[in-house]
Write an enzyme that holds these catalytic residues in place. Structure first.
Site, PDB file in Angstrom:
ATOM      1  N   GLU A  27       1.148  -9.291  -7.125  1.00  0.00           N
ATOM      2  CA  GLU A  27       0.146  -8.335  -6.245  1.00  0.00           C
ATOM      3  C   GLU A  27      -0.118  -9.714  -5.584  1.00  0.00           C
ATOM      4  OE1 GLU A  27      -3.564  -7.320  -7.555  1.00  0.00           O
ATOM      5  OE2 GLU A  27      -4.146  -5.664  -6.291  1.00  0.00           O
ATOM      6  N   GLY A  53      -7.637 -15.144 -12.032  1.00  0.00           N
ATOM      7  CA  GLY A  53      -8.458 -15.141 -12.831  1.00  0.00           C
ATOM      8  C   GLY A  53      -7.681 -14.249 -13.552  1.00  0.00           C
ATOM      9  N   ALA A  54      -7.216 -13.167 -13.595  1.00  0.00           N
ATOM     10  CA  ALA A  54      -6.520 -11.745 -14.079  1.00  0.00           C
ATOM     11  C   ALA A  54      -5.681 -11.644 -13.905  1.00  0.00           C
ATOM     12  CB  ALA A  54      -7.041 -11.304 -15.391  1.00  0.00           C
ATOM     13  N   GLU A 102      -4.287  -7.462 -13.565  1.00  0.00           N
ATOM     14  CA  GLU A 102      -3.668  -6.313 -14.285  1.00  0.00           C
ATOM     15  C   GLU A 102      -2.535  -5.038 -14.736  1.00  0.00           C
ATOM     16  OE1 GLU A 102      -5.580  -6.207 -11.136  1.00  0.00           O
ATOM     17  OE2 GLU A 102      -4.833  -4.324 -10.278  1.00  0.00           O
ATOM     18  N   ASN A 103      -1.312  -5.544 -14.407  1.00  0.00           N
ATOM     19  CA  ASN A 103      -0.792  -5.652 -14.923  1.00  0.00           C
ATOM     20  C   ASN A 103      -0.397  -4.641 -15.542  1.00  0.00           C
ATOM     21  OD1 ASN A 103       0.862  -7.356 -13.586  1.00  0.00           O
ATOM     22  ND2 ASN A 103       0.677  -8.715 -15.130  1.00  0.00           N
ATOM     23  N   HIS A 144     -12.690  -5.530 -16.261  1.00  0.00           N
ATOM     24  CA  HIS A 144     -11.995  -5.612 -14.887  1.00  0.00           C
ATOM     25  C   HIS A 144     -11.017  -5.085 -15.129  1.00  0.00           C
ATOM     26  CE1 HIS A 144     -11.969  -6.340 -10.693  1.00  0.00           C
ATOM     27  NE2 HIS A 144     -10.948  -6.794 -10.915  1.00  0.00           N
ATOM     28  N   GLU A 145     -10.343  -6.208 -15.846  1.00  0.00           N
ATOM     29  CA  GLU A 145      -8.828  -5.465 -15.637  1.00  0.00           C
ATOM     30  C   GLU A 145      -8.465  -4.664 -16.523  1.00  0.00           C
ATOM     31  OE1 GLU A 145      -6.370  -7.345 -13.334  1.00  0.00           O
ATOM     32  OE2 GLU A 145      -8.428  -8.939 -13.034  1.00  0.00           O
ATOM     33  N   HIS A 188      -9.225  -1.626 -14.384  1.00  0.00           N
ATOM     34  CA  HIS A 188      -7.901  -1.120 -13.509  1.00  0.00           C
ATOM     35  C   HIS A 188      -6.500  -0.340 -14.193  1.00  0.00           C
ATOM     36  CE1 HIS A 188      -8.541  -4.130  -9.884  1.00  0.00           C
ATOM     37  NE2 HIS A 188      -8.409  -4.626 -10.937  1.00  0.00           N
TER      38      HIS A 188
HETATM   39 ZN   LIG Z   1      -9.347  -6.561  -9.900  1.00  0.00          ZN
END
Ligand SMILES: [Zn+2]
EC number: 3.4.11.3
Length: 1018
Positions: A292, A425-426, A428-429, A461-462, A465
């Site tokens: 992304e 930070g991370a 979300e795949n 958060h992830e 997503h």
């Molecule tokens: Zn996000």
């Protein structure tokens, strides 16, 4: 994605006029600083840009002056290294304009040709009727577009002239085989893409970036064999065109097969490699992906736009001793050569390319099944002891979301992987979420209350997503807020529901305050903005898409009530599963629920299509409340604050009074005009608007009403919630900033703090005071700065003395302690440093085995690092610690020293990325920038290493974003401006640069307005 709590603004050019983006215009705008793989630099069209644009101004002498002036400001310690700096400056000078190309004869010839074409096309455009590039066109739009097809790398006409891909061919399925070699750090790939033809065409246009295509063929059910096809490349837009041997027919499926090879990236973007030390301290390699927004195209040719969803069958060939992970569960492993096996994963659901992910590594995991999904946490083997918290949290949150959305998580597995070197930070795949170690690992001995919040928040958060973003995806990046605003909103909401003891709603409040500071600059943008180029897309990943987006959803939820809101988003997710959406689709789904009682679309459009936010001014007369709205703009233009009259929001006002009926309170009123009058039932003693700051606006009151609120705080503070108290502090200082309220009144309000025991108001007060302290201190007025601190110390003294150095209490009490003691030690208040030093010495004497209270650990380290001995010891402990949470605190302490040589060493070492990982550099710079010597030093460091930084970090994100931090650059205006202007027109247009320059001017203005008052009063 989660942006490591720091936003990454990038370029944004309002280009509504050139929606169609004719090629010449793009050539002229192509960024010099576009992130390039080294072997990618020689593309001819790029260098042609120099001829089009760069008619040789030489600004470098000014850079020389910058070093001089910084050196003067830094005094002797800086001069010691000034010779070295000058040498670097010379090297830097050479590269600063050479980053675009090394012009060869060939490129010069191509440049000349492109220039001629460019000039003639400009003439054509100039002579065309004005309607040519409007949305409506001149009825024969296609005709004009044909004139400006660009040239492919082989000199032939490239059959597509837009940034966005055509929609005449759509992908259905990808069959992808990859063979990464961690020793040679190259990879080979083969992709079979099944496409469906929507309109008859001879070409298939798709994305490819930096791939060396060796073979391409096309097959169809109707053909008896695969036919070789020509591939044209147009690297400026990362596009390739496959030229079919026959016309491709409507409704038919074709399979495109492309073989290619490339290098694993040494940035954090694309299919990249990182090194790490295993449990035996041996260096190992790992390959992972971060696609992304636009990097899937650098791992395989694809239709790399979020709306082109397809299914993916991924096969990874790897060494026997490694293991591979991808979005889907592994199906089968077969041997393919000596020592090489192939993992084949299940076919994915329909998904966007940016969510595809794979990892080849030696990681270990623990797992737990919930609701037919196997949840696993992966980390390096020596860190497996720190993953339990993540596993419990992920399982709990996954269950929460499935219940809340009434939609099951659709995959059989969900992996959460801690990558030892990771930029964001991370990410979300779908089914394979990647994290930085600090955002996934939790260590009981060294992780603090705040660390627990961070890990929980990022997981929340992830996971959100997986629905918002993965199941339902924004159609295009202009609506990125639909992904990120929603995930951020759900992150806080889910934590509030699932882990109420963490009290994260106050965290949310804090980030809303910060975001509003940014959003009140002229350089701000509407959260739904037109974007085309890669820079514009990357610049969308900023605080506004995340936090403003989430704030607007919070405001809506409070206004339409929770049940309608939940029903609305459930409706939205059901309506658009496996599809793509625009903002309007969300409002339509909400309107189905409100069913005519409220037009959500009409209301919300005023918030997502306008930049900034309103200032609501309240005047009370008897039982009447006169309210009026205007844009809250921090302007440097004139002393008399005025705002742009064309802005109008539909504001769901909320308010409370001393006579509030508990069953009806807070009251709501929709202000959809410039002004209105609200009639109260009876006269009241005070009124407070924007209850708990659930609305995204600032409130100003008439003098009497401010006084009534200030008295209320002093005499009966619990009449207002802690959030309301924090909100009043934030509002009054914001109003000081635009000259609406005198500074002394704001300080007068702060006097109530002697009675305050809650973190949210205290930390907001300390934030505001620190801003003032920084402005004064960095102007060299140490004495006045000290008096600012004295003033606050008087208010907080008893609280500082009351604190114990432990981890006892509720999360709120622990955070309070952490905040107050950090402030006290950094300003040398009370006996804070004495206690901290004692704890540090004990810890040092035990050779780091004595455990320290986690919440004050950073303060203890920071105090300890003030001596040479302490600093050296801390560094040695840093290199041996296996807890990222602990290392994070140590590094911040190391970077808070004022020893210039140590600071330079830290930044340099992190840039090299061996002893201190490169991922930490942004964090180091952010810390260094806070001290007086540090902020000039950090600025020089960024300037010296500009090219390296933007190459390694791919975008102009973290580092430059830090440069744009609001507090710091009181001296640096001419330098900042000159530097960025010297880079390129594109860079000086970057939003973060504009923000930095605007903030500097606002700081100067603030000082002009308030310095005399401060000096007289304190
Ligand atoms: Zn996000």
């Amino acid at each position: 994605a989660e942006i490591y709590r720091i936003q990454l603004p990038r370029n944004m050019i309002e280009n509504s006029m050139f929606e169609e983006e004719p090629d010449v215009v793009d050539l002229a705008k192509e960024p010099c600083l576009h992130p390039l793989e080294p072997d990618e630099v020689e593309y001819e069209p790029r260098s042609s840009r120099l001829l089009v644009r760069g008619l040789g101004e030489n600004e470098m002498d000014e850079d020389e002056e910058d070093y001089e002036s910084s050196a003067k400001l830094l005094g002797m310690s800086f001069m010691n290294r000034s010779t070295g700096l000058r040498n670097n400056a010379a090297g830097y000078r050479q590269s600063s304009d050479g980053s675009c190309s090394v012009p060869s004869l060939r490129t010069m010839v191509v440049c000349a040709i492109v220039l001629v074409i460019a000039v003639s096309v400009i003439m054509v455009i100039y002579l065309l009727p004005k309607c040519t590039f409007t949305k409506e066109g001149c009825h024969k739009k296609n005709h004009t577009m044909e004139l400006i097809y660009p040239l492919a790398t082989n000199g032939k006409r490239f059959p597509w002239a837009k940034t966005r891909l055509p929609s005449n061919v759509v992908p259905l399925h990808y069959d992808l085989v990859l063979q990464p070699n961690l020793t040679t750090t190259k990879f080979a790939g083969s992709v079979q893409i099944t496409v469906n033809v929507i309109q008859v065409t001879w070409n298939i246009i798709l994305h490819s970036s930096g791939l060396n295509i060796t073979k391409a063929t096309l097959t169809s059910a109707g053909w008896n064999q695969a036919k070789p096809v020509a591939v044209l490349e147009y690297p400026i837009r990362d596009q390739i065109a496959v030229v079919a041997p026959d016309a491709l027919l409507v409704g038919q499926n074709y399979t495109l097969i492309i073989d290619y090879s490339s290098n694993l990236s040494d940035t954090y973007y694309g299919f990249y490699k990182v090194s790490y030390k295993d449990e035996h301290a041996e260096k190992r390699w790992l390959a992972a992906t971060q696609f992304e927004p636009l990097a899937a195209r650098s791992a395989f040719p694809c239709f790399d736009e979020p709306a082109f969803k397809a299914t993916f069958l991924i096969k990874i060939q790897r060494d026997e001793q490694h293991s591979a992970l991808s979005n889907m569960p592994k199906n089968i492993t077969i041997p393919v050569a000596a020592g090489i096996v192939q993992d084949e994963f299940s076919v994915s659901l329909k998904m966007s390319t940016y969510l595809v992910a794979f990892i080849v590594a030696n990681l270990k995991n623990i797992s737990k099944e919930t609701n037919r999904t196997l949840v696993s946490i992966y980390a390096m083997p020596q860190k497996l002891g720190q993953v339990e918290h993540a596993l419990d949290t992920a399982v709990k949150l996954l269950e929460f979301y499935q219940k809340y959305f009434h939609i099951e998580y659709p995959l059989q597995k969900l992996d959460l992987v801690a990558i030892p070197d990771f930029q964001a930070g991370a990410m979300e795949n779908w089914g394979l979420i990647t994290f930085r170690e600090t955002t996934l690992l939790f260590d009981n001995k060294t992780s603090s209350a705040m660390d627990k919040k961070l890990v929980t928040a990022v997981i929340a958060h992830e996971l959100a997503h997986q629905w918002f973003g993965n199941l339902v995806t924004m159609e295009w990046w202009n609506d990125l807020w639909l992904n990120e605003g929603f995930a951020t909103f759900m992150e806080y909401f889910a934590m509030d529901r699932t882990f109420p003891e963490l009290q994260t709603d106050e965290e949310f409040l804090k980030v809303r305050f910060k975001t509003m500071m940014k959003d009140s600059l002229n350089a701000s943008h509407p959260i739904s903005s037109a974007v085309q180029s890669s820079e514009q897309i990357e610049e969308m990943f900023d605080a506004l898409s995340y936090i403003k987006g989430a704030s607007l959803l919070l405001m809506l939820k409070k206004y339409i009530k929770h049940d309608s809101f939940q029903a609305g988003i459930e409706n939205y997710l059901h309506n658009h599963s496996y599809g793509s959406t625009r903002s309007d689709d969300l409002w339509d789904s909400m309107n189905e629920i409100t069913n005519g009682t409220l037009d959500v679309k009409k209301l919300m459009k005023t918030w997502i299509l306008q930049k900034g936010f309103p200032l609501v001014t309240v005047k009370r007369q008897g039982k009447s409340l006169h309210v009026q709205q205007e844009r809250f703009l921090r302007s440097v233009e004139s002393e008399n604050w005025t705002s742009d009259a064309s802005y109008l929001w539909h504001i769901p006002l909320s308010y409370t009074t001393n006579k509030c009926n508990p069953f009806l309170c807070p009251y709501a009123y929709l202000l959809d005009q410039k002004s209105a009058t609200i009639e109260l039932q009876e006269e009241v003693a005070w009124v407070k608007f924007n209850v708990d700051m659930n609305g995204y606006y600032i409130v100003h009151y008439a003098e009497d009403d401010w006084n009534a609120l200030i008295d209320l705080l002093k005499n009966n503070l619990t009449a207002l919630s802690a959030k309301d108290r924090a909100h009043l502090i934030n509002n009054i200082f914001s109003l000081v900033g635009i000259g609406k309220v005198p500074l002394l009144k704001a300080f007068h309000l702060l006097d109530y703090l002697v009675k305050e025991n809650h973190t949210a108001p205290i930390s907001q007060a300390l934030f505001q005071v620190n801003l003032i302290y920084d402005l004064v201190e960095k102007r060299g007025m140490q004495d006045l700065a000290a008096r600012v601190v004295d003033r606050v110390e008087k208010l907080l003294r008893s609280k500082i003395d009351q604190q114990t150095w432990t981890d006892d209490g509720t999360i709120s009490e622990r955070e309070f302690r952490s905040t107050v003691l950090a402030f006290a030690c950094s300003h040398h208040l009370g006996n804070c440093r004495t206690t901290a030093t004692k704890l540090f010495e004990e810890w040092k004497a035990s050779n780091g085995t004595k455990s320290l209270p986690t919440d004050v650990m950073k303060t203890v380290f920071t105090t300890g690092a003030k001596t040479d001995d302490g600093w050296e010891f801390l560094l040695s402990m840093y290199t041996s610690s296996v807890s990222e949470a602990e290392k994070h605190k140590m590094l911040e302490a190391l970077a808070s020293t004022e020893d210039v040589r140590k600071l330079i060493w830290l930044m340099q070492t992190s840039l090299e990325g061996d002893l201190i990982r490169a991922q930490e550099l942004s964090h180091i710079i952010a810390t260094v920038i806070q001290s007086l010597p540090g902020h000039l030093l950090a600025w020089d460091f960024v300037k010296e290493n500009w090219e390296k930084l933007i190459r390694k970090w791919h975008t102009l994100n973290l580092e430059t974003a830090y440069i744009a931090q609001p507090e710091m650059h009181i001296f640096l205006t001419p330098q900042v401006k000159t530097f960025f202007e010297s880079k390129s027109e594109k860079v000086s247009q970057l939003r973060c640069v504009k923000e930095a320059i605007e903030t500097i001017q606002l700081n100067i203005k603030w000082m002009e307005r308030n310095l005399a008052t401060l000096q007289q009063w304190l």
